[in-house]
Design an enzyme around this catalytic site. Sequence first.
Site, PDB file in Angstrom:
ATOM      1  N   LYS A   1       0.981  -0.779  -0.295  1.00  0.00           N
ATOM      2  CA  LYS A   1       0.043   0.205  -0.347  1.00  0.00           C
ATOM      3  C   LYS A   1       1.268   1.061   0.065  1.00  0.00           C
ATOM      4  O   LYS A   1       0.206   2.361   0.681  1.00  0.00           O
ATOM      5  CB  LYS A   1      -0.751  -0.455   1.595  1.00  0.00           C
ATOM      6  CG  LYS A   1      -1.824  -1.040   1.624  1.00  0.00           C
ATOM      7  CD  LYS A   1      -2.226  -1.699   0.024  1.00  0.00           C
ATOM      8  CE  LYS A   1      -3.378  -0.352  -0.222  1.00  0.00           C
ATOM      9  NZ  LYS A   1      -3.736  -0.386  -1.876  1.00  0.00           N
TER      10      LYS A   1
ATOM     11  N   GLY B   1       2.631   3.546  -3.068  1.00  0.00           N
ATOM     12  CA  GLY B   1       2.257   3.734  -4.359  1.00  0.00           C
ATOM     13  C   GLY B   1       2.228   2.464  -5.132  1.00  0.00           C
ATOM     14  O   GLY B   1       2.934   2.631  -6.495  1.00  0.00           O
ATOM     15  N   THR B   2       2.278   0.826  -5.537  1.00  0.00           N
ATOM     16  CA  THR B   2       2.398  -0.371  -6.299  1.00  0.00           C
ATOM     17  C   THR B   2       1.682   0.342  -7.914  1.00  0.00           C
ATOM     18  O   THR B   2       2.406  -0.479  -8.774  1.00  0.00           O
ATOM     19  CB  THR B   2       2.437  -1.130  -5.492  1.00  0.00           C
ATOM     20  OG1 THR B   2       3.046  -1.268  -4.224  1.00  0.00           O
ATOM     21  CG2 THR B   2       2.957  -2.312  -6.047  1.00  0.00           C
ATOM     22  N   THR B   3       0.569  -0.069  -7.309  1.00  0.00           N
ATOM     23  CA  THR B   3      -0.144   0.280  -8.311  1.00  0.00           C
ATOM     24  C   THR B   3       0.483   1.604  -9.006  1.00  0.00           C
ATOM     25  O   THR B   3      -0.011   0.836 -10.497  1.00  0.00           O
ATOM     26  CB  THR B   3      -2.173   0.573  -8.043  1.00  0.00           C
ATOM     27  OG1 THR B   3      -1.995  -0.482  -6.767  1.00  0.00           O
ATOM     28  CG2 THR B   3      -2.708   0.124  -9.210  1.00  0.00           C
ATOM     29  N   TRP B   4       0.242   2.887  -8.417  1.00  0.00           N
ATOM     30  CA  TRP B   4       0.983   3.554  -9.788  1.00  0.00           C
ATOM     31  C   TRP B   4       2.247   2.878 -10.451  1.00  0.00           C
ATOM     32  O   TRP B   4       2.804   3.160 -11.492  1.00  0.00           O
ATOM     33  CB  TRP B   4       1.260   4.760  -8.738  1.00  0.00           C
ATOM     34  CG  TRP B   4       1.414   6.213  -9.016  1.00  0.00           C
ATOM     35  CD1 TRP B   4       1.127   6.667 -10.572  1.00  0.00           C
ATOM     36  CD2 TRP B   4       2.413   6.990  -8.476  1.00  0.00           C
ATOM     37  NE1 TRP B   4       1.737   7.861 -11.020  1.00  0.00           N
ATOM     38  CE2 TRP B   4       1.781   8.247  -9.858  1.00  0.00           C
ATOM     39  CE3 TRP B   4       3.197   7.019  -7.733  1.00  0.00           C
ATOM     40  CZ2 TRP B   4       2.768   9.346  -9.678  1.00  0.00           C
ATOM     41  CZ3 TRP B   4       3.709   8.135  -7.925  1.00  0.00           C
ATOM     42  CH2 TRP B   4       3.671   9.459  -9.006  1.00  0.00           C
TER      43      TRP B   4
ATOM     44  N   HIS C   1       6.773  -7.824  -3.217  1.00  0.00           N
ATOM     45  CA  HIS C   1       7.327  -6.567  -1.713  1.00  0.00           C
ATOM     46  C   HIS C   1       8.789  -7.559  -0.772  1.00  0.00           C
ATOM     47  O   HIS C   1       8.217  -6.980   0.550  1.00  0.00           O
ATOM     48  CB  HIS C   1       5.347  -7.006  -0.818  1.00  0.00           C
ATOM     49  CG  HIS C   1       4.661  -6.280  -1.318  1.00  0.00           C
ATOM     50  ND1 HIS C   1       4.642  -4.706  -2.359  1.00  0.00           N
ATOM     51  CD2 HIS C   1       3.452  -6.650  -1.989  1.00  0.00           C
ATOM     52  CE1 HIS C   1       3.175  -4.441  -2.161  1.00  0.00           C
ATOM     53  NE2 HIS C   1       2.256  -5.491  -2.372  1.00  0.00           N
TER      54      HIS C   1
ATOM     55  N   ARG D   1      -7.977   4.687  -3.843  1.00  0.00           N
ATOM     56  CA  ARG D   1      -8.839   5.169  -2.434  1.00  0.00           C
ATOM     57  C   ARG D   1      -8.500   6.851  -2.916  1.00  0.00           C
ATOM     58  O   ARG D   1      -8.778   7.257  -3.417  1.00  0.00           O
ATOM     59  CB  ARG D   1      -8.744   4.960  -1.516  1.00  0.00           C
ATOM     60  CG  ARG D   1      -9.017   5.271  -0.388  1.00  0.00           C
ATOM     61  CD  ARG D   1      -9.316   3.980   0.920  1.00  0.00           C
ATOM     62  NE  ARG D   1      -8.547   5.312   1.923  1.00  0.00           N
ATOM     63  CZ  ARG D   1      -8.495   6.272   3.030  1.00  0.00           C
ATOM     64  NH1 ARG D   1      -8.711   6.714   2.610  1.00  0.00           N
ATOM     65  NH2 ARG D   1      -6.870   6.870   3.220  1.00  0.00           N
ATOM     66  N   LYS D   2      -7.835   7.053  -2.050  1.00  0.00           N
ATOM     67  CA  LYS D   2      -7.461   9.168  -1.870  1.00  0.00           C
ATOM     68  C   LYS D   2      -6.055   8.797  -2.319  1.00  0.00           C
ATOM     69  O   LYS D   2      -5.831   9.998  -3.224  1.00  0.00           O
ATOM     70  CB  LYS D   2      -7.659   9.004  -0.108  1.00  0.00           C
ATOM     71  CG  LYS D   2      -8.821   9.813  -0.211  1.00  0.00           C
ATOM     72  CD  LYS D   2      -8.714  10.371   1.092  1.00  0.00           C
ATOM     73  CE  LYS D   2     -10.057  10.984   1.556  1.00  0.00           C
ATOM     74  NZ  LYS D   2      -9.842  11.543   2.951  1.00  0.00           N
TER      75      LYS D   2
END
Length: 322
Positions: free
Chosen positions: A73, A75-78, A147, A288-289
Amino acid sequence: MADNELPMNVREDKVSEETKKLISSLPKDKDCHGNLCKYQGCWYYYNTLQAVINFQKHFQPQDTDIILASSPKSGTTWLKALTVALLERSKHDDDDDPLNHHPLLSDNPHGLVPFFENNLYLKSSTPDLTKYSSSSSSSSPRLFATHMPLHTLKEGLKGSPCKIVFMCRNAKDALISLWYFRCKYQKLEATRSILESMFESLCRGATFYGPFWDQILSYWRGSLKIREPCAQLKRLAEFLGCPFTEEEEEKGGVNKILELCSLGSLSDMEINKTGKNVNGVDYKFYFRKGEVGDSRNHLTPEMERRIDMIFEEKLRGSGLSF
């Protein structure tokens, strides 16, 4: 949530007899999902540990591989989206529609860049890796994610000079993102009691892929801090061996990728509204945010001070601060 409804990586149904013997000798703890064991200084669920061991034993690296490493959680997706967009941009630079047929429109970043231990080696000790390059060209680098801490990852890389990019985040914001994420896919109300339980686990270091401070310290010297998106995106492109040309910059190519990979853009894509990952988790839960400092809206001042004091002590002398 029943055990068979949990994501595969947090269960215990893929563990070999050999690994069960290993687990019996390892330090153990629990979190809100279940049993954890500490291997090479890092806490794992049992299925994930099996995948880590499979990776270390069987992965055959290529010198051109690119590994995207991160804290959960953080910024992995980004980071995955940015990397895919950078490596694919020459193949989608149509003057009329530069995003036409872009892979990010048809698959989530986690589908395009799989985790070693939460995807590939979780399902098989010898997975088929042929499709995981940035394009159909055999000369394109393969993209993977993890990770795992650096010393555990390197054991599987077997001395390969492949490129590793690391992303980390303030632990307080990562905690809040993980709290919401877990409650969403477990279909639970995001209660204070769950947050406080996760907070206590974070503070004592017994969290999935934790201790958080050891994980980020293992990568610190090679990490990238994304504070100025345009400058850091260009730095990332240079590191990956696909720097922006002057013509691309003049045409706004840097901003186009940042816009494509923004939280708003990714979360609005149909694939990310309706799709699921290999463990059955809805892609929409990954968005999310993405705000810095949102932890202030959820943690008490005392909780914030406790985390700050722990990290000040654990990171002292490293040159890393948040």
